[in-house]
Motif scaffolding. Structure first.
Motif, PDB file in Angstrom:
ATOM      1  N   VAL A 138       2.245 -12.805 -12.994  1.00 61.94           N
ATOM      2  CA  VAL A 138       3.205 -12.176 -13.889  1.00 61.94           C
ATOM      3  C   VAL A 138       2.749 -10.753 -14.199  1.00 61.94           C
ATOM      4  CG1 VAL A 138       4.349 -12.368 -16.125  1.00 61.94           C
ATOM      5  CG2 VAL A 138       3.715 -14.435 -14.877  1.00 61.94           C
ATOM      6  N   PHE A 139       3.663  -9.802 -14.201  1.00 64.69           N
ATOM      7  CA  PHE A 139       3.344  -8.387 -14.405  1.00 64.69           C
ATOM      8  C   PHE A 139       3.511  -7.978 -15.870  1.00 64.69           C
ATOM      9  CE2 PHE A 139       3.935  -8.888  -9.992  1.00 64.69           C
ATOM     10  CZ  PHE A 139       3.355  -7.825  -9.337  1.00 64.69           C
ATOM     11  N   ASP A 140       2.935  -8.759 -16.766  1.00 64.40           N
ATOM     12  CA  ASP A 140       3.084  -8.481 -18.198  1.00 64.40           C
ATOM     13  C   ASP A 140       1.757  -8.164 -18.880  1.00 64.40           C
ATOM     14  OD1 ASP A 140       1.844 -10.960 -18.265  1.00 64.40           O
ATOM     15  OD2 ASP A 140       3.433 -11.959 -19.410  1.00 64.40           O
ATOM     16  N   GLY A 141       0.685  -8.042 -18.102  1.00 66.58           N
ATOM     17  CA  GLY A 141      -0.626  -7.759 -18.670  1.00 66.58           C
ATOM     18  C   GLY A 141      -1.434  -8.996 -19.006  1.00 66.58           C
ATOM     19  N   SER A 142      -0.866 -10.176 -18.826  1.00 64.82           N
ATOM     20  CA  SER A 142      -1.584 -11.399 -19.166  1.00 64.82           C
ATOM     21  C   SER A 142      -2.580 -11.811 -18.082  1.00 64.82           C
ATOM     22  CB  SER A 142      -0.600 -12.545 -19.413  1.00 64.82           C
ATOM     23  OG  SER A 142       0.129 -12.848 -18.238  1.00 64.82           O
ATOM     24  N   GLU A 143      -2.440 -11.255 -16.885  1.00 63.02           N
ATOM     25  CA  GLU A 143      -3.388 -11.529 -15.808  1.00 63.02           C
ATOM     26  C   GLU A 143      -3.494 -10.306 -14.909  1.00 63.02           C
ATOM     27  OE1 GLU A 143      -1.973 -14.799 -13.287  1.00 63.02           O
ATOM     28  OE2 GLU A 143       0.017 -14.491 -14.134  1.00 63.02           O
ATOM     29  N   ASN A 144      -4.626 -10.221 -14.208  1.00 59.90           N
ATOM     30  CA  ASN A 144      -4.863  -9.076 -13.318  1.00 59.90           C
ATOM     31  C   ASN A 144      -4.153  -9.266 -11.988  1.00 59.90           C
ATOM     32  OD1 ASN A 144      -6.653  -7.783 -15.126  1.00 59.90           O
ATOM     33  ND2 ASN A 144      -8.320  -9.076 -14.415  1.00 59.90           N
ATOM     34  N   LEU A 145      -3.715  -8.145 -11.416  1.00 58.93           N
ATOM     35  CA  LEU A 145      -3.179  -8.184 -10.065  1.00 58.93           C
ATOM     36  C   LEU A 145      -4.335  -8.352  -9.078  1.00 58.93           C
ATOM     37  CD1 LEU A 145      -0.575  -5.255  -9.935  1.00 58.93           C
ATOM     38  CD2 LEU A 145      -0.267  -7.610 -10.715  1.00 58.93           C
ATOM     39  N   VAL A 146      -4.021  -8.823  -7.877  1.00 55.26           N
ATOM     40  CA  VAL A 146      -5.028  -8.817  -6.829  1.00 55.26           C
ATOM     41  C   VAL A 146      -5.349  -7.356  -6.539  1.00 55.26           C
ATOM     42  CG1 VAL A 146      -4.149 -10.965  -5.817  1.00 55.26           C
ATOM     43  CG2 VAL A 146      -3.366  -8.779  -4.907  1.00 55.26           C
ATOM     44  N   ARG A 147      -6.445  -7.114  -5.861  1.00 56.02           N
ATOM     45  CA  ARG A 147      -6.828  -5.728  -5.519  1.00 56.02           C
ATOM     46  C   ARG A 147      -6.939  -5.629  -4.013  1.00 56.02           C
ATOM     47  NH1 ARG A 147      -6.688  -0.882  -5.303  1.00 56.02           N
ATOM     48  NH2 ARG A 147      -8.074   0.515  -6.395  1.00 56.02           N
ATOM     49  N   CYS A 148      -6.477  -4.513  -3.484  1.00 55.34           N
ATOM     50  CA  CYS A 148      -6.487  -4.294  -2.042  1.00 55.34           C
ATOM     51  C   CYS A 148      -7.227  -3.005  -1.699  1.00 55.34           C
ATOM     52  CB  CYS A 148      -5.052  -4.182  -1.517  1.00 55.34           C
ATOM     53  SG  CYS A 148      -4.061  -5.665  -1.754  1.00 55.34           S
ATOM     54  N   VAL A 149      -7.745  -2.962  -0.480  1.00 54.11           N
ATOM     55  CA  VAL A 149      -8.349  -1.754   0.072  1.00 54.11           C
ATOM     56  C   VAL A 149      -7.600  -1.413   1.354  1.00 54.11           C
ATOM     57  CG1 VAL A 149     -10.619  -2.102  -0.966  1.00 54.11           C
ATOM     58  CG2 VAL A 149     -10.120  -3.073   1.289  1.00 54.11           C
ATOM     59  N   THR A 150      -7.769  -0.198   1.806  1.00 53.20           N
ATOM     60  CA  THR A 150      -7.072   0.273   3.000  1.00 53.20           C
ATOM     61  C   THR A 150      -7.800  -0.181   4.257  1.00 53.20           C
ATOM     62  OG1 THR A 150      -6.367   2.204   1.763  1.00 53.20           O
ATOM     63  CG2 THR A 150      -6.186   2.328   4.168  1.00 53.20           C
ATOM     64  N   GLY A 151      -7.064  -0.851   5.147  1.00 47.50           N
ATOM     65  CA  GLY A 151      -7.579  -1.193   6.458  1.00 47.50           C
ATOM     66  C   GLY A 151      -7.238  -0.085   7.446  1.00 47.50           C
ATOM     67  N   SER A 152      -6.012   0.419   7.363  1.00 41.29           N
ATOM     68  CA  SER A 152      -5.588   1.564   8.173  1.00 41.29           C
ATOM     69  C   SER A 152      -4.431   2.252   7.474  1.00 41.29           C
ATOM     70  CB  SER A 152      -5.190   1.139   9.592  1.00 41.29           C
ATOM     71  OG  SER A 152      -4.031   0.329   9.563  1.00 41.29           O
ATOM     72  N   LEU A 153      -4.326   3.544   7.727  1.00 43.80           N
ATOM     73  CA  LEU A 153      -3.244   4.345   7.152  1.00 43.80           C
ATOM     74  C   LEU A 153      -2.815   5.343   8.217  1.00 43.80           C
ATOM     75  CD1 LEU A 153      -1.531   5.100   4.653  1.00 43.80           C
ATOM     76  CD2 LEU A 153      -3.360   6.702   4.019  1.00 43.80           C
ATOM     77  N   ASN A 154      -1.615   5.150   8.739  1.00 47.87           N
ATOM     78  CA  ASN A 154      -1.090   6.005   9.790  1.00 47.87           C
ATOM     79  C   ASN A 154      -0.025   6.907   9.172  1.00 47.87           C
ATOM     80  OD1 ASN A 154      -0.087   7.202  12.076  1.00 47.87           O
ATOM     81  ND2 ASN A 154       0.591   5.309  13.041  1.00 47.87           N
ATOM     82  N   ILE A 155      -0.335   8.199   9.049  1.00 46.67           N
ATOM     83  CA  ILE A 155       0.538   9.150   8.354  1.00 46.67           C
ATOM     84  C   ILE A 155       1.234  10.065   9.342  1.00 46.67           C
ATOM     85  CG2 ILE A 155       0.630  11.010   6.647  1.00 46.67           C
ATOM     86  CD1 ILE A 155      -2.009   9.875   5.509  1.00 46.67           C
ATOM     87  N   GLN A 156       2.499  10.312   9.087  1.00 52.19           N
ATOM     88  CA  GLN A 156       3.255  11.341   9.799  1.00 52.19           C
ATOM     89  C   GLN A 156       3.593  12.430   8.787  1.00 52.19           C
ATOM     90  OE1 GLN A 156       6.528   9.032  11.376  1.00 52.19           O
ATOM     91  NE2 GLN A 156       5.569   9.019  13.390  1.00 52.19           N
ATOM     92  N   PHE A 157       3.048  13.616   9.008  1.00 50.17           N
ATOM     93  CA  PHE A 157       3.348  14.763   8.160  1.00 50.17           C
ATOM     94  C   PHE A 157       4.604  15.417   8.721  1.00 50.17           C
ATOM     95  CE2 PHE A 157      -1.194  14.001   7.850  1.00 50.17           C
ATOM     96  CZ  PHE A 157      -1.409  14.037   6.479  1.00 50.17           C
ATOM     97  N   ILE A 158       5.697  15.347   7.980  1.00 48.86           N
ATOM     98  CA  ILE A 158       6.997  15.791   8.481  1.00 48.86           C
ATOM     99  C   ILE A 158       7.258  17.258   8.171  1.00 48.86           C
ATOM    100  CG2 ILE A 158       9.493  15.388   8.330  1.00 48.86           C
ATOM    101  CD1 ILE A 158       8.708  12.439   7.544  1.00 48.86           C
ATOM    102  N   ARG A 159       6.943  17.662   6.949  1.00 45.12           N
ATOM    103  CA  ARG A 159       7.137  19.065   6.547  1.00 45.12           C
ATOM    104  C   ARG A 159       6.187  19.377   5.402  1.00 45.12           C
ATOM    105  NH1 ARG A 159      11.804  16.605   6.002  1.00 45.12           N
ATOM    106  NH2 ARG A 159      12.802  17.998   7.474  1.00 45.12           N
TER     107      ARG A 159
END
Length: 156
Positions: free
Chosen positions: A87-108
């Motif tokens: 629940v997103f009400d502050g009663s419990e913590n969200l899971v935590r994630c780290v980046t495995g890969s990030l593929n970015i396209q810079f458009i402008r």
């Protein structure tokens, strides 16, 4: 109804991130939220002039990558937490994630001192792997997009 940023629902041990950590006074303090609950996430930020890059009055690529990275892992955490029934009400913590890969396209080039909008959408979840598509826009124009593979941190 008051919205709570995903980053404000992380366990205390995960609040020091330079990009989004609530306990890092020197960081960007990026805050991500549901735009469309369980479908799309959103964050807003207005980077100042000192973040300019090689193109005058525009952001350097490292900040663009950093913003997509932080919003992406927050989005992945939100999508995975939603699937787990957290629940997103502050009663419990969200899971935590780290980046495995990030593929970015810079458009402008991305202008400084302009409100930027970051969005995230879930592509798929497989166990601890969460794939998210991301977009960064300025003045309603997409300037960068990315795909992220985020990995859920195992609980201690």
């Amino acid at each position: 109804m008051t919205r709570i940023a995903f980053q404000d629902l992380y366990a205390e041990a995960y609040t020091h991130c330079y990009g989004c950590g609530r306990n890092n006074p020197h960081g960007y303090q990026l805050k991500s939220y549901w735009d469309i609950p369980s479908v799309q996430t959103i964050a807003h930020i207005r980077p100042e002039f000192h973040y300019t890059g090689g193109v005058p009055d525009h952001l350097y690529g490292g900040l663009i990558a950093s913003l997509l990275d932080c919003h992406g892992t927050a989005s992945a955490a939100a999508f995975k937490s939603h699937v787990l029934g957290i629940v997103f009400d502050g009663s419990e913590n969200l899971v935590r994630c780290v980046t495995g890969s990030l593929n970015i396209q810079f458009i402008r080039p991305v202008p400084v001192n302009t409100e930027l909008v970051l969005t995230g959408r879930l592509l798929k979840i497989e166990d601890r792997k969460i794939q998210v598509t991301l977009s960064l826009s300025a003045n309603n124009i997409e300037c960068a997009k990315a795909e992220m593979l985020a990995i859920q941190i195992k609980s201690p």
